[in-house]
Design a protein around this motif. Structure first.
Motif, PDB file in Angstrom:
ATOM      1  N   VAL A 104       0.858  -1.183   0.000  1.00  0.00           N
ATOM      2  CA  VAL A 104       0.000   0.000   0.000  1.00  0.00           C
ATOM      3  C   VAL A 104       0.895   1.232   0.000  1.00  0.00           C
ATOM      4  CG1 VAL A 104      -1.615   1.371   1.379  1.00  0.00           C
ATOM      5  CG2 VAL A 104      -1.980  -1.087   1.113  1.00  0.00           C
ATOM      6  N   ASP A 105       0.678   2.117  -0.978  1.00  0.00           N
ATOM      7  CA  ASP A 105       1.394   3.390  -0.974  1.00  0.00           C
ATOM      8  C   ASP A 105       0.374   4.519  -0.954  1.00  0.00           C
ATOM      9  OD1 ASP A 105       0.502   3.839  -3.651  1.00  0.00           O
ATOM     10  OD2 ASP A 105       2.239   2.746  -4.415  1.00  0.00           O
ATOM     11  N   SER A 106       0.873   5.742  -0.942  1.00  0.00           N
ATOM     12  CA  SER A 106      -0.018   6.893  -0.766  1.00  0.00           C
ATOM     13  C   SER A 106      -0.942   7.120  -1.950  1.00  0.00           C
ATOM     14  CB  SER A 106       0.802   8.159  -0.492  1.00  0.00           C
ATOM     15  OG  SER A 106       1.737   8.378  -1.531  1.00  0.00           O
ATOM     16  N   SER A 107      -0.704   6.429  -3.062  1.00  0.00           N
ATOM     17  CA  SER A 107      -1.585   6.571  -4.222  1.00  0.00           C
ATOM     18  C   SER A 107      -2.744   5.575  -4.194  1.00  0.00           C
ATOM     19  CB  SER A 107      -0.799   6.391  -5.525  1.00  0.00           C
ATOM     20  OG  SER A 107      -0.325   5.058  -5.643  1.00  0.00           O
ATOM     21  N   THR A 108      -2.689   4.608  -3.264  1.00  0.00           N
ATOM     22  CA  THR A 108      -3.750   3.615  -3.146  1.00  0.00           C
ATOM     23  C   THR A 108      -4.979   4.254  -2.516  1.00  0.00           C
ATOM     24  OG1 THR A 108      -2.012   1.976  -2.722  1.00  0.00           O
ATOM     25  CG2 THR A 108      -4.272   1.291  -2.296  1.00  0.00           C
ATOM     26  N   ALA A 109      -6.157   3.787  -2.910  1.00  0.00           N
ATOM     27  CA  ALA A 109      -7.407   4.223  -2.276  1.00  0.00           C
ATOM     28  C   ALA A 109      -8.025   3.008  -1.594  1.00  0.00           C
ATOM     29  CB  ALA A 109      -8.365   4.812  -3.305  1.00  0.00           C
ATOM     30  N   SER A 131      -4.024   6.610   2.257  1.00  0.00           N
ATOM     31  CA  SER A 131      -4.832   5.737   1.413  1.00  0.00           C
ATOM     32  C   SER A 131      -6.236   5.563   1.980  1.00  0.00           C
ATOM     33  CB  SER A 131      -4.159   4.368   1.282  1.00  0.00           C
ATOM     34  OG  SER A 131      -2.883   4.484   0.699  1.00  0.00           O
ATOM     35  N   ALA A 132      -6.334   5.469   3.305  1.00  0.00           N
ATOM     36  CA  ALA A 132      -7.642   5.327   3.941  1.00  0.00           C
ATOM     37  C   ALA A 132      -8.468   6.604   3.776  1.00  0.00           C
ATOM     38  CB  ALA A 132      -7.472   4.990   5.417  1.00  0.00           C
ATOM     39  N   ARG A 133      -7.820   7.739   3.888  1.00  0.00           N
ATOM     40  CA  ARG A 133      -8.525   9.006   3.665  1.00  0.00           C
ATOM     41  C   ARG A 133      -8.994   9.114   2.223  1.00  0.00           C
ATOM     42  NH1 ARG A 133      -4.285  12.762   6.996  1.00  0.00           N
ATOM     43  NH2 ARG A 133      -5.446  12.909   8.969  1.00  0.00           N
ATOM     44  N   ARG A 134      -8.130   8.730   1.292  1.00  0.00           N
ATOM     45  CA  ARG A 134      -8.481   8.828  -0.126  1.00  0.00           C
ATOM     46  C   ARG A 134      -9.697   7.958  -0.442  1.00  0.00           C
ATOM     47  NH1 ARG A 134      -3.899   8.377  -1.855  1.00  0.00           N
ATOM     48  NH2 ARG A 134      -3.517  10.529  -2.413  1.00  0.00           N
ATOM     49  N   LEU A 157     -11.168   9.093  10.771  1.00  0.00           N
ATOM     50  CA  LEU A 157     -10.400   9.902   9.836  1.00  0.00           C
ATOM     51  C   LEU A 157     -11.130  11.146   9.351  1.00  0.00           C
ATOM     52  CD1 LEU A 157      -8.853   6.972   7.792  1.00  0.00           C
ATOM     53  CD2 LEU A 157      -7.673   8.452   9.416  1.00  0.00           C
ATOM     54  N   GLY A 158     -12.395  11.297   9.696  1.00  0.00           N
ATOM     55  CA  GLY A 158     -13.121  12.506   9.296  1.00  0.00           C
ATOM     56  C   GLY A 158     -12.648  13.714  10.079  1.00  0.00           C
TER      57      GLY A 158
END
Length: 271
Positions: A104-109, A131-134, A157-158
């Motif tokens: 998982v990287d920062s581009s994953t949703a 990724s979780a935020r995305r 995360l909200g």
């Protein structure tokens, strides 16, 4: 509902399957996943309509030095950890979970109700949160540890709600800062070397606390505490109550309460 509970589970999570993503199938992940399968069956037995739908991410394969210290066996060496564990649970527990053998990287949703991070590096933790935020995930459950201590922190995360549970990055911003990683990412050259770096028990201890939080969220419909700190060397386990005053001791200030004057420590009202 017990009047002392401060955080109420979202009503929709009691009326449909929980969508759970686990990132990391090593020490803590391999200990936690069988417990998630048990939780799935317990939820169904108690009348939940869907139990848990789980997806597991990990790009690593089993090495001979993982055997005995993580949830793997000699015949597992060389296989991808995520697919191995998921296939085993699907066969033995009748689940239909999915494995994704990549990082998982920062581009994953990531799209889930709960993302569970079973990683130790700050860079990996930061990527999971992004990724979780995305993907619009609600909860992030951080399961992190060092040699003989660690933390389990369930946060949301909200933004903007005074009753939002702070996540690990709210309470410990440095834990999401990759610059603070130790840089010792070299694999252990033997099981003995791995055990010198980390207690044989710590991953199990962290997994048990994470399991208990998730069980309480379902069985009690909410939580009285949202984090647990484990110190095996001192034989101590400390919960973090759901209380803005307790959060403030870590430097986190909850947003002001809405104009209705509702006490942020009391959590959301059940629908």
């Amino acid at each position: 509902m017990n009047g002392s509970i401060r955080h109420i589970a979202p009503p929709e999570m009691l009326s449909r399957a929980w969508k759970v993503v686990v990132v990391g199938a090593g020490g803590t992940g391999s200990a936690l996943l069988p417990s998630l399968a048990r939780l799935h069956h317990a939820m169904l037995a108690l009348g939940h309509p869907g139990g848990i739908e789980c997806e597991v991410y990990d790009d690593d394969t089993v090495s001979e030095f993982n055997v005995g210290r993580q949830g793997f066996y000699p015949n597992d060496v060389g296989q991808y950890k995520a697919s191995l564990l998921v296939n085993r649970l699907n066969l033995l527990m009748g689940t239909s979970w999915r494995a994704v053998s990549r990082r998982v990287d920062s581009s994953t949703a990531l799209r889930a109700d709960i993302v569970i991070g079973c990683v130790d590096s700050r860079a990996a933790r930061h990527a999971i949160v992004q990724s979780a935020r995305r993907g619009g995930c609600r909860y992030y459950l951080d399961c992190g540890n060092e040699r003989d201590r660690g933390q389990v922190i369930l946060g949301e995360l909200g933004k903007g709600r005074p009753d939002r549970l702070p996540h690990v990055g709210d309470l410990f911003p440095d834990m999401l800062n990759a610059k603070n990683d130790s840089g010792d990412n070299t694999p252990s050259c033997s099981m003995a070397d791995a055990l010198r770096k980390q207690s044989l028990v710590i991953n199990l201890a962290i997994a048990v606390q994470a399991f208990n939080l998730l069980w309480s969220l379902f069985r009690d419909g909410g939580l009285k505490f949202s984090a647990v700190f484990v110190n095996l060397a001192a034989g101590r386990t400390n919960p973090l109550p759901i209380d803005p005053a307790a959060w403030a001791r870590f430097g986190y200030e909850a947003p002001p309460a809405a104009e209705t004057g509702r006490n942020p420590a009391r959590g959301r009202k059940a629908a």
